[in-house]
Write an enzyme that holds these catalytic residues in place. Structure first.
Site, PDB file in Angstrom:
ATOM      1  N   ARG A 127     -63.474   5.640  54.806  1.00 43.17           N
ATOM      2  CA  ARG A 127     -64.276   4.833  54.191  1.00 43.17           C
ATOM      3  C   ARG A 127     -64.869   4.258  55.500  1.00 43.17           C
ATOM      4  NH1 ARG A 127     -63.973   3.755  48.725  1.00 43.17           N
ATOM      5  NH2 ARG A 127     -62.040   4.643  47.542  1.00 43.17           N
ATOM      6  N   GLU A 162     -56.033   1.092  54.015  1.00 38.86           N
ATOM      7  CA  GLU A 162     -54.654   1.395  54.233  1.00 38.86           C
ATOM      8  C   GLU A 162     -53.954   0.703  55.090  1.00 38.86           C
ATOM      9  OE1 GLU A 162     -57.048   5.325  53.330  1.00 38.86           O
ATOM     10  OE2 GLU A 162     -57.454   3.490  54.446  1.00 38.86           O
ATOM     11  N   GLU A 178     -42.417   6.655  55.433  1.00 42.62           N
ATOM     12  CA  GLU A 178     -43.544   6.221  56.336  1.00 42.62           C
ATOM     13  C   GLU A 178     -43.765   4.740  56.344  1.00 42.62           C
ATOM     14  OE1 GLU A 178     -46.682   9.702  57.137  1.00 42.62           O
ATOM     15  OE2 GLU A 178     -47.820   7.763  56.670  1.00 42.62           O
ATOM     16  N   HIS A 204     -63.040  11.746  56.370  1.00 43.03           N
ATOM     17  CA  HIS A 204     -63.177  11.213  55.041  1.00 43.03           C
ATOM     18  C   HIS A 204     -62.969   9.927  54.992  1.00 43.03           C
ATOM     19  CE1 HIS A 204     -58.741  11.508  55.624  1.00 43.03           C
ATOM     20  NE2 HIS A 204     -58.672  10.576  54.746  1.00 43.03           N
ATOM     21  N   ASP A 246     -49.635   4.658  52.622  1.00 43.38           N
ATOM     22  CA  ASP A 246     -50.377   3.693  52.439  1.00 43.38           C
ATOM     23  C   ASP A 246     -51.588   3.667  51.510  1.00 43.38           C
ATOM     24  OD1 ASP A 246     -51.924   5.443  53.829  1.00 43.38           O
ATOM     25  OD2 ASP A 246     -51.632   4.515  55.882  1.00 43.38           O
ATOM     26  N   HIS A 255     -64.974  17.174  52.554  1.00 37.43           N
ATOM     27  CA  HIS A 255     -64.432  16.217  51.503  1.00 37.43           C
ATOM     28  C   HIS A 255     -65.284  16.206  50.203  1.00 37.43           C
ATOM     29  CE1 HIS A 255     -62.099  12.941  49.630  1.00 37.43           C
ATOM     30  NE2 HIS A 255     -61.176  13.354  50.585  1.00 37.43           N
TER      31      HIS A 255
END
Length: 372
Positions: free
Chosen positions: A213, A130, A116, A211, A94, A243
């Protein structure tokens, strides 16, 4: 058949590696293109799995906006598709790489295989971007390689034709079986040298990553504050590979940079991460991949997200959704530390380590007569 695999991040590389190895085993012709959506972390993983891409677009720039990244992927991937004219493009998951590569292939009427496929939260902002990426890919793909029955059911509800869906298990389990053999060769002393942490002197530790957003700002701050409180009330250490994104890194080092028992380190290689997962008490993370990897080590994970597309882990008892609520993270972490049943063996819901075999067999069945 002419096949190209596209990916750009470390998690994609980990999950595509078993497919690449199986294609090699079956002597099926293919090429690999990496976009470089991650750079340092991606290269470590390519080296570990001995993957040598034919194309490296090297698109990562500091503080790059999604629209800039997406437009660059679309333009450069289109050039490769024009020159190579593949019969099939294989993408994973994604990411922005997967979504814009799929769009470029769709515009050229090239078939797309989606590894996936079918994961959903049905909340378009979580995870961001995603959730929308994978829904878009599902509308464009011809072949949907779903890791679980639940993922297949999501696709069927969206009127994806069943004959194009194959339940394979998750290739992350395949990759872990390879990785587990490698970490057996590593000692605490070697890991300490690689991370800068004296692991042999730690009593117990919790592994932390983050990590997403949607967690930037307040979410990351709440996680840090929860960790500060936990080390005050529990006899425990934290190991936190931070990260590289400055939206994460700046906040974490400002809040936790000089705190005893909280060990901040740079992102680690795939085998070191496996070693840390194997030896920690449990994990706190917003990572989708780690939600799938933790069960292979029989580790619980506090998922710092409000929604998960991997509910199989929640239902199996591995994952606990805590969001980024400070008090909930503290409460659940303390409960797990006191839970004597934490190490009770649970069944891994993400497959048997043969997903790549099933995916490559399906590709061969559909394109085998046209192999070059």
């Amino acid at each position: 058949m002419k096949l190209i695999l596209f990916f750009g991040t470390r998690p994609e590389a980990i999950k595509m590696a078993p497919i690449i190895h199986e294609l090699q085993m079956q002597k099926i012709d293919f090429k690999v293109c990496v976009t470089g959506q991650h750079r340092e972390m991606l290269q470590q993983t390519l080296n570990f799995f001995n993957i040598r891409p034919e194309f490296n677009l090297d698109l990562m720039k500091k503080n790059q906006r999604l629209n800039d990244l997406g437009s660059n992927i679309l333009r450069k991937v289109d050039s490769i598709l024009e020159n190579e004219k593949p019969d099939l493009v294989l993408v994973h998951g994604d990411t922005t790489t997967a979504a814009f590569t799929s769009l470029a292939a769709f515009h050229r009427e090239i078939k797309i295989g989606h590894v996936e496929a079918g994961l959903r939260t049905y909340n378009k902002t979580s995870p961001f971007p995603e959730e929308i990426n994978r829904q878009l890919i599902s509308r464009m793909a011809t072949f949907h390689f779903s890791p679980t029955i639940s993922a297949k059911q999501n696709l069927l509800k969206e009127n994806i034709e069943e004959e194009g869906i194959l339940v394979t298990g998750n290739t992350v389990v395949d990759a872990l079986e390879f990785g587990k053999r490698k970490i057996e060769e590593l000692s605490n002393h070697e890991i300490s040298n690689l991370t800068g942490i004296p692991l042999e002197s730690l009593n117990k530790f919790i592994l932390v990553t983050g990590h997403r957003r949607e967690s930037f700002g307040e979410g990351i701050e709440n996680l840090c504050e929860a960790m500060l409180e936990i080390v005050k009330i529990e006899k425990i250490d934290f190991v936190y590979p931070v990260h590289l994104n400055p939206n994460v890194r700046d906040t974490v080092y400002k809040k936790l940079g000089d705190i005893n028992n909280i060990h901040l380190i740079n992102p680690v290689s795939y085998p070191v991460m496996l070693y840390l997962m194997k030896n920690c008490e449990f994990i706190i993370s917003d990572s989708g991949g780690i939600q799938e990897e933790a069960p292979a080590f029989n580790k619980k994970i506090l998922v710092t997200r409000d929604f998960s597309e991997r509910m199989e882990g929640v239902e199996a008892g591995f994952s606990i959704l805590v969001g980024t609520q400070r008090d909930k993270i503290i409460r659940e972490a303390s409960r797990l530390l006191k839970d004597s049943r934490r190490s009770q063996k649970l069944k891994n819901p993400y497959g048997d380590g043969k997903a790549a075999i099933r995916i490559v067999r399906s590709i061969n069945d559909n394109f085998g007569d046209n192999q070059r």
